[in-house]
Write an enzyme that holds these catalytic residues in place. Structure first.
Site, short mmCIF file in Angstrom:
data_model
loop_
_atom_site.label_atom_id
_atom_site.label_comp_id
_atom_site.label_asym_id
_atom_site.label_seq_id
_atom_site.Cartn_x
_atom_site.Cartn_y
_atom_site.Cartn_z
N HIS A 27 -11.00 27.74 77.79
CA HIS A 27 -10.65 26.29 77.16
C HIS A 27 -9.29 26.30 76.66
CE1 HIS A 27 -12.10 28.20 73.27
NE2 HIS A 27 -13.17 28.04 73.45
N HIS A 81 -24.73 31.21 67.29
CA HIS A 81 -23.72 30.11 67.37
C HIS A 81 -24.05 29.30 68.56
CE1 HIS A 81 -19.55 28.41 67.73
NE2 HIS A 81 -19.25 29.43 68.64
N GLU A 83 -22.08 27.48 70.63
CA GLU A 83 -21.11 27.28 71.94
C GLU A 83 -21.51 27.97 73.05
OE1 GLU A 83 -16.32 27.53 72.62
OE2 GLU A 83 -17.31 28.68 70.87
N HIS A 151 -16.05 30.15 64.19
CA HIS A 151 -15.19 29.07 64.07
C HIS A 151 -15.86 27.76 64.36
CE1 HIS A 151 -14.72 28.79 68.50
NE2 HIS A 151 -15.55 29.69 68.44
N ASP A 170 -18.60 35.61 67.15
CA ASP A 170 -17.28 35.29 67.57
C ASP A 170 -16.07 36.24 66.57
OD1 ASP A 170 -17.04 33.73 69.76
OD2 ASP A 170 -17.07 32.11 69.01
N TYR A 196 -6.69 37.43 70.19
CA TYR A 196 -7.91 36.62 70.19
C TYR A 196 -7.83 35.88 68.85
CZ TYR A 196 -12.99 35.97 69.93
OH TYR A 196 -14.38 35.24 69.68
N HIS A 229 -17.83 38.99 71.99
CA HIS A 229 -16.70 39.19 73.14
C HIS A 229 -16.30 40.48 73.01
CE1 HIS A 229 -17.19 35.01 74.31
NE2 HIS A 229 -16.99 34.55 73.12
#
Length: 403
Positions: A27, A81, A83, A151, A170, A196, A229
């Site tokens: 993104h 999360h 997302e 976040h 995250d 990051y 990640h």
């Protein structure tokens, strides 16, 4: 054909995620090293899956899980999360593990129901978790920690008490694709973590500070951090927590970052003279041409630079399109404790510097000194002025680094 294999990270605990070797854009955040979506399976008297993966990789994740247990036997699915790179495979898992309890924060439940309302969410057995809530898997205990705005509002983390593993979602991640799974097996992991942070978590530095304080208050001991990640931190994981504290506080080095773009070389000449002035004053300088360097790395360089010089040529009576785009990107990430100097060149209309000033003012950022623009190209007196300004910016950087 051989099936994708899981990786044991501790006794009864497995990485069952996927590596996205071809990820190049997350993104808007450039990811030249690729990425990964990490999910973790804990096998005890009860079986728990912590997070899932992007929807397009659900089959690969399920194949990894199937090498260990029948996915239908999963008792708990923890969604840290909403997302979609983390929750995208939830429908696939919940369709198989029909008796599983889905654990999420209160806002996580709301977000998942909004996003997956046409994909079975009404049939999912939710359990809402708050900070300090625990569930027993048998010999092991999972504790949940709300990590609001790290976040997203729904963000949560899961702590495996007996093994002292923090599944941090995250937080503490990196966007890298690698066949290695641990921080001590890869190079430059701290730099990747800084990139990051600069592009994902920088706007939430205030919340990061509160989070670090919350973890200290909980008194938990952490031997391993398993993010959603990148690689897992097992070699002194406290070092990444400490780094987050430094980045969140905006600790500065004696450094000036010069960012610019150019059409016919005039703005570039100004940028190089400013950089030379900084160097002559004994301060580190980094120079980033916006069409020759990725913005994600530029934001990483910006994190510890207390002084930022930004230059643009004028095009159609406005700032150059790359500069306008970068300012939008940068101000959205809202770096704190910076001072800015703006410069540029123009032909018959001097709109670039005015446009940059408007953006900086709108973001409530502070100017280090008065802006500078030259007509057509910089001559000897202009170049001297640029070099003198570079020296002045270096002195400001020295003072800022002390505070």
């Amino acid at each position: 054909m051989d099936e994708p294999q899981p990786l044991k990270i501790a006794e009864g605990i497995y990485w069952v995620g996927v590596v996205d070797w071809n990820l190049r854009d997350f993104h808007g955040y450039e990811t030249p090293k690729g990425g990964s979506y990490n999910a973790y399976l804990i096998v005890d008297e009860k079986i728990a899956l912590i997070d899932t993966v992007k929807a397009s990789f659900s089959e690969e994740m399920l194949k990894r899980i199937s090498q260990i247990i029948d996915p239908a036997k999963i008792d708990y699915v923890i969604s840290n999360h909403v997302e979609m790179d983390h929750s995208g495979s939830l429908p696939a898992i919940m369709d198989i593990a029909t008796n599983a309890t889905l654990i999420a924060s209160s806002k996580g439940k709301s977000g998942l129901c909004e996003h997956y309302r046409e994909m079975g969410c009404d049939n999912w057995n939710f359990q809402v978790a708050k900070t300090g809530d625990e569930i027993s898997l048998g010999k092991r205990t999972l504790m949940f920690i709300e990590a609001t705005m790290l976040h997203w509002p729904d963000s949560m983390q899961t702590y495996l008490r007996e093994d002292k593993i923090l599944f941090s979602n995250d937080a503490f991640g990196q966007h890298i694709a690698t066949s290695k799974r641990f921080d001590d097996e890869v190079e430059d992991v701290m730099e990747d973590a800084a990139i990051y942070y600069a592009n994902i978590l920088l706007p939430f530095s205030g919340q990061v500070i509160k989070y670090v304080e919350k973890v200290k208050e909980l008194g938990i001991s952490i031997d391993m951090i398993a993010p959603a990640h990148g690689v897992i931190w097992r070699r002194d994981p406290a070092r990444i927590i400490e780094a987050y504290g430094r980045w969140a506080r905006g600790e500065a080095a004696q450094k000036v970052l010069v960012i610019y773009d150019t059409m016919w070389g005039s703005t570039e000449k100004m940028a190089m003279e400013i950089a030379e002035g900084v160097r002559e004053a004994g301060v580190e300088v980094r120079v980033r041409h916006l069409r020759k360097n990725d913005w994600s790395m530029t934001m990483k360089e910006l994190m510890d630079s207390p002084v930022i010089a930004i230059g643009s040529p004028t095009m159609n009576n406005k700032m150059f399109y790359t500069v306008a785009g970068f300012l939008t990107y940068m101000t959205g990430l809202h770096p704190k404790n910076k001072k800015y100097f703006l410069f540029g060149s123009y032909g018959w209309g001097g709109g670039a510097v005015k446009g940059m000033e408007k953006e900086i003012e709108s973001a409530r950022f502070e100017l280090a000194t008065e802006s500078l623009q030259v007509k057509f190209r910089p001559f000897e007196d202009d170049l001297k002025q640029c070099r003198d300004i570079g020296k002045r910016l270096a002195e400001i950087a020295k003072e800022e680094a002390k505070s």
